[in-house]
Each structure stands twice: as structure tokens, then as C-alpha cells.
Design a protein around this motif. Structure first.
Motif, PDB file in Angstrom:
ATOM      1  N   ILE A 179    -149.399 -11.373 -12.765  1.00 36.57           N
ATOM      2  CA  ILE A 179    -148.414 -11.258 -12.570  1.00 36.57           C
ATOM      3  C   ILE A 179    -147.605 -12.128 -13.553  1.00 36.57           C
ATOM      4  O   ILE A 179    -146.230 -11.417 -13.723  1.00 36.57           O
ATOM      5  N   PHE A 180    -148.818 -13.088 -14.958  1.00 36.08           N
ATOM      6  CA  PHE A 180    -147.354 -13.802 -15.812  1.00 36.08           C
ATOM      7  C   PHE A 180    -147.107 -12.077 -16.251  1.00 36.08           C
ATOM      8  O   PHE A 180    -145.966 -12.432 -16.753  1.00 36.08           O
ATOM      9  N   PHE A 181    -147.874 -11.178 -16.824  1.00 39.59           N
ATOM     10  CA  PHE A 181    -147.904  -9.594 -17.386  1.00 39.59           C
ATOM     11  C   PHE A 181    -146.571  -9.426 -16.580  1.00 39.59           C
ATOM     12  O   PHE A 181    -145.865  -8.348 -17.507  1.00 39.59           O
ATOM     13  N   THR A 182    -146.528  -9.261 -15.525  1.00 38.07           N
ATOM     14  CA  THR A 182    -145.464  -8.357 -15.063  1.00 38.07           C
ATOM     15  C   THR A 182    -143.726  -9.205 -15.080  1.00 38.07           C
ATOM     16  O   THR A 182    -142.819  -9.023 -15.342  1.00 38.07           O
ATOM     17  N   ILE A 183    -144.244 -10.677 -15.085  1.00 38.84           N
ATOM     18  CA  ILE A 183    -142.721 -11.270 -15.293  1.00 38.84           C
ATOM     19  C   ILE A 183    -142.661 -10.889 -16.285  1.00 38.84           C
ATOM     20  O   ILE A 183    -141.456 -10.782 -17.446  1.00 38.84           O
ATOM     21  N   LEU A 184    -142.912 -11.130 -17.710  1.00 38.83           N
ATOM     22  CA  LEU A 184    -143.042 -10.621 -18.635  1.00 38.83           C
ATOM     23  C   LEU A 184    -142.422  -9.071 -19.007  1.00 38.83           C
ATOM     24  O   LEU A 184    -141.462  -8.893 -20.407  1.00 38.83           O
ATOM     25  N   ASN A 185    -142.804  -9.019 -18.857  1.00 38.29           N
ATOM     26  CA  ASN A 185    -142.630  -7.459 -18.995  1.00 38.29           C
ATOM     27  C   ASN A 185    -141.816  -7.703 -18.350  1.00 38.29           C
ATOM     28  O   ASN A 185    -139.806  -6.537 -18.696  1.00 38.29           O
ATOM     29  N   LYS A 186    -140.258  -7.470 -16.708  1.00 36.45           N
ATOM     30  CA  LYS A 186    -138.855  -7.711 -16.295  1.00 36.45           C
ATOM     31  C   LYS A 186    -138.539  -8.338 -17.318  1.00 36.45           C
ATOM     32  O   LYS A 186    -137.387  -7.832 -17.886  1.00 36.45           O
ATOM     33  N   LEU A 187    -138.356  -9.721 -18.108  1.00 40.04           N
ATOM     34  CA  LEU A 187    -137.936 -10.307 -19.105  1.00 40.04           C
ATOM     35  C   LEU A 187    -137.665  -9.742 -19.833  1.00 40.04           C
ATOM     36  O   LEU A 187    -136.550  -9.629 -20.901  1.00 40.04           O
ATOM     37  N   LEU A 188    -138.246  -8.372 -20.630  1.00 36.20           N
ATOM     38  CA  LEU A 188    -138.593  -7.778 -21.664  1.00 36.20           C
ATOM     39  C   LEU A 188    -137.571  -6.692 -21.410  1.00 36.20           C
ATOM     40  O   LEU A 188    -137.006  -6.388 -22.510  1.00 36.20           O
ATOM     41  N   LEU A 189    -137.927  -5.963 -20.486  1.00 35.97           N
ATOM     42  CA  LEU A 189    -136.973  -5.019 -19.826  1.00 35.97           C
ATOM     43  C   LEU A 189    -134.993  -4.956 -19.988  1.00 35.97           C
ATOM     44  O   LEU A 189    -134.641  -5.126 -21.147  1.00 35.97           O
ATOM     45  N   LYS A 190    -134.931  -6.584 -19.146  1.00 36.30           N
ATOM     46  CA  LYS A 190    -133.796  -7.275 -19.609  1.00 36.30           C
ATOM     47  C   LYS A 190    -133.257  -7.388 -20.824  1.00 36.30           C
ATOM     48  O   LYS A 190    -132.077  -6.845 -21.035  1.00 36.30           O
ATOM     49  N   VAL A 191    -134.935  -8.111 -21.827  1.00 32.14           N
ATOM     50  CA  VAL A 191    -134.349  -7.594 -22.959  1.00 32.14           C
ATOM     51  C   VAL A 191    -133.279  -6.674 -23.733  1.00 32.14           C
ATOM     52  O   VAL A 191    -132.251  -6.708 -24.126  1.00 32.14           O
ATOM     53  N   ARG A 192    -133.776  -6.286 -23.704  1.00 34.47           N
ATOM     54  CA  ARG A 192    -133.451  -4.339 -24.418  1.00 34.47           C
ATOM     55  C   ARG A 192    -132.484  -3.683 -24.066  1.00 34.47           C
ATOM     56  O   ARG A 192    -131.661  -3.564 -24.467  1.00 34.47           O
ATOM     57  N   LEU A 193    -132.241  -3.842 -22.826  1.00 32.30           N
ATOM     58  CA  LEU A 193    -131.251  -3.242 -21.811  1.00 32.30           C
ATOM     59  C   LEU A 193    -130.057  -4.616 -22.294  1.00 32.30           C
ATOM     60  O   LEU A 193    -129.208  -3.437 -22.932  1.00 32.30           O
ATOM     61  N   ARG A 194    -129.849  -5.307 -22.623  1.00 37.95           N
ATOM     62  CA  ARG A 194    -129.288  -6.305 -22.967  1.00 37.95           C
ATOM     63  C   ARG A 194    -129.160  -5.733 -24.405  1.00 37.95           C
ATOM     64  O   ARG A 194    -127.422  -5.753 -24.497  1.00 37.95           O
ATOM     65  N   LEU A 195    -129.923  -6.257 -25.439  1.00 38.32           N
ATOM     66  CA  LEU A 195    -129.882  -4.803 -26.716  1.00 38.32           C
ATOM     67  C   LEU A 195    -129.329  -3.950 -26.532  1.00 38.32           C
ATOM     68  O   LEU A 195    -128.350  -3.586 -28.189  1.00 38.32           O
ATOM     69  N   LEU A 196    -129.707  -3.405 -25.706  1.00 37.18           N
ATOM     70  CA  LEU A 196    -129.129  -1.403 -26.234  1.00 37.18           C
ATOM     71  C   LEU A 196    -127.139  -0.882 -25.587  1.00 37.18           C
ATOM     72  O   LEU A 196    -126.624  -0.670 -25.145  1.00 37.18           O
TER      73      LEU A 196
END
Length: 151
Positions: free
Chosen positions: A132-149
Motif C-alpha cells: 500500500i505504501f509503495f502504491t501511494i509513493l508511486n502515485k505521488l512520484l508520477l504526479k511529481v514527474r508530470l508536473r516537472l514535465l
């Protein structure tokens, strides 16, 4: 008639929840059932049934990484875009309904198949907290990547 359905696979492009509800209203609950979970409807229908004791989530984009044994004994990968394995042939443990609901809620809908079982051969367990933790972390990282792009 004395027949027990072993498995039903539902994939009707957005109508899975309605099909599940219709099956359950007519007292049709096979030992194993799976459906596509592009939204929360099918998962809610399966959980509301209260008959299913174990749940698994299969990433449909990765089905071709899973293998099956042909009648001649040779292992072969499932074809891309195929239904893949079902029931006890799906790798990994069965998860308890309340734990699976939390995991799916965090993971979110997409191109996944939700599998449910009335009586799993192995005792259902809770979804591990690290998953569950890694699923949340993965979603947050994806949002960060999308914002950076800038997307």
C-alpha cells in the motif's frame, strides 16, 4: 440443476458492474469470477455481494509476463491482451475484502482485472502495508514527474 459454475470472465467495456449486479440478483455466484476494473463499479459490486472471500488484482498490461503450462508440459507465456490465468493459477496470495478495497482504492482503476473467489485454497490475507505504501509513493512520484514535465 445441481451444477456449480467454476468461472465467469466479464469484460464488456464499461458494463461489467451491471453484469455483475444482474448475475448476483439472479443468485449466480461462480467459484471464481473476474472482471475489468476501469472504474470502481465492478469492485463495489463484487464486495457488496459479500460471498467472495478472496481477491486479486492482475495488471492486464503485464499478462504476457505470466506463464501457463501447455498439455505437452511446455511453459508458454500468455498472449498479449489475453485474459491470462484465473483462480488458483494467478500468482500471489488472495486478499481479504476489506484489505483489497483499501488497496484498490489507493491503486485506483485502470486496465486491471479483479479476480474474486468464494473459497480460496489458501487462507486470504491482508494486503501488506509496504505494498500500500509503495502504491501511494508511486502515485505521488508520477504526479511529481508530470508536473516537472508540465503536464
Amino acid at each position: 440443476f445441481g451444477y456449480i459454475l467454476k468461472y465467469i470472465k466479464i469484460d464488456l467495456e464499461g458494463y461489467d458492474a451491471e453484469i455483475l449486479q444482474n448475475l448476483f440478483q439472479n443468485d449466480i455466484s461462480p467459484q471464481y469470477i473476474s472482471c475489468e476494473a476501469q472504474n470502481f463499479g465492478p469492485v463495489a459490486a463484487l464486495l457488496a455481494n459479500n460471498s467472495y472471500k478472496g481477491f486479486k488484482l492482475v495488471d492486464s498490461a503485464k499478462v504476457n509476463r505470466l506463464k501457463w503450462v501447455k498439455p505437452d508440459g511446455i511453459e508458454s507465456p500468455f498472449a498479449e491482451h489475453s485474459s491470462g490465468p484465473f483462480g488458483e493459477d494467478i500468482p500471489g496470495p488472495w486478499y481479504l475484502p476489506e484489505s483489497f478495497f483499501l488497496y484498490f482504492g489507493i491503486h485506483g482503476p485502470g486496465w486491471f482485472d479483479v479476480h474474486a473467489c468464494l473459497y480460496p485454497q489458501s487462507r486470504p490475507t491482508r494486503v501488506p502495508k509496504f505494498l500500500i505504501f509503495f502504491t501511494i509513493l508511486n502515485k505521488l512520484l508520477l504526479k511529481v514527474r508530470l508536473r516537472l514535465l508540465g503536464k
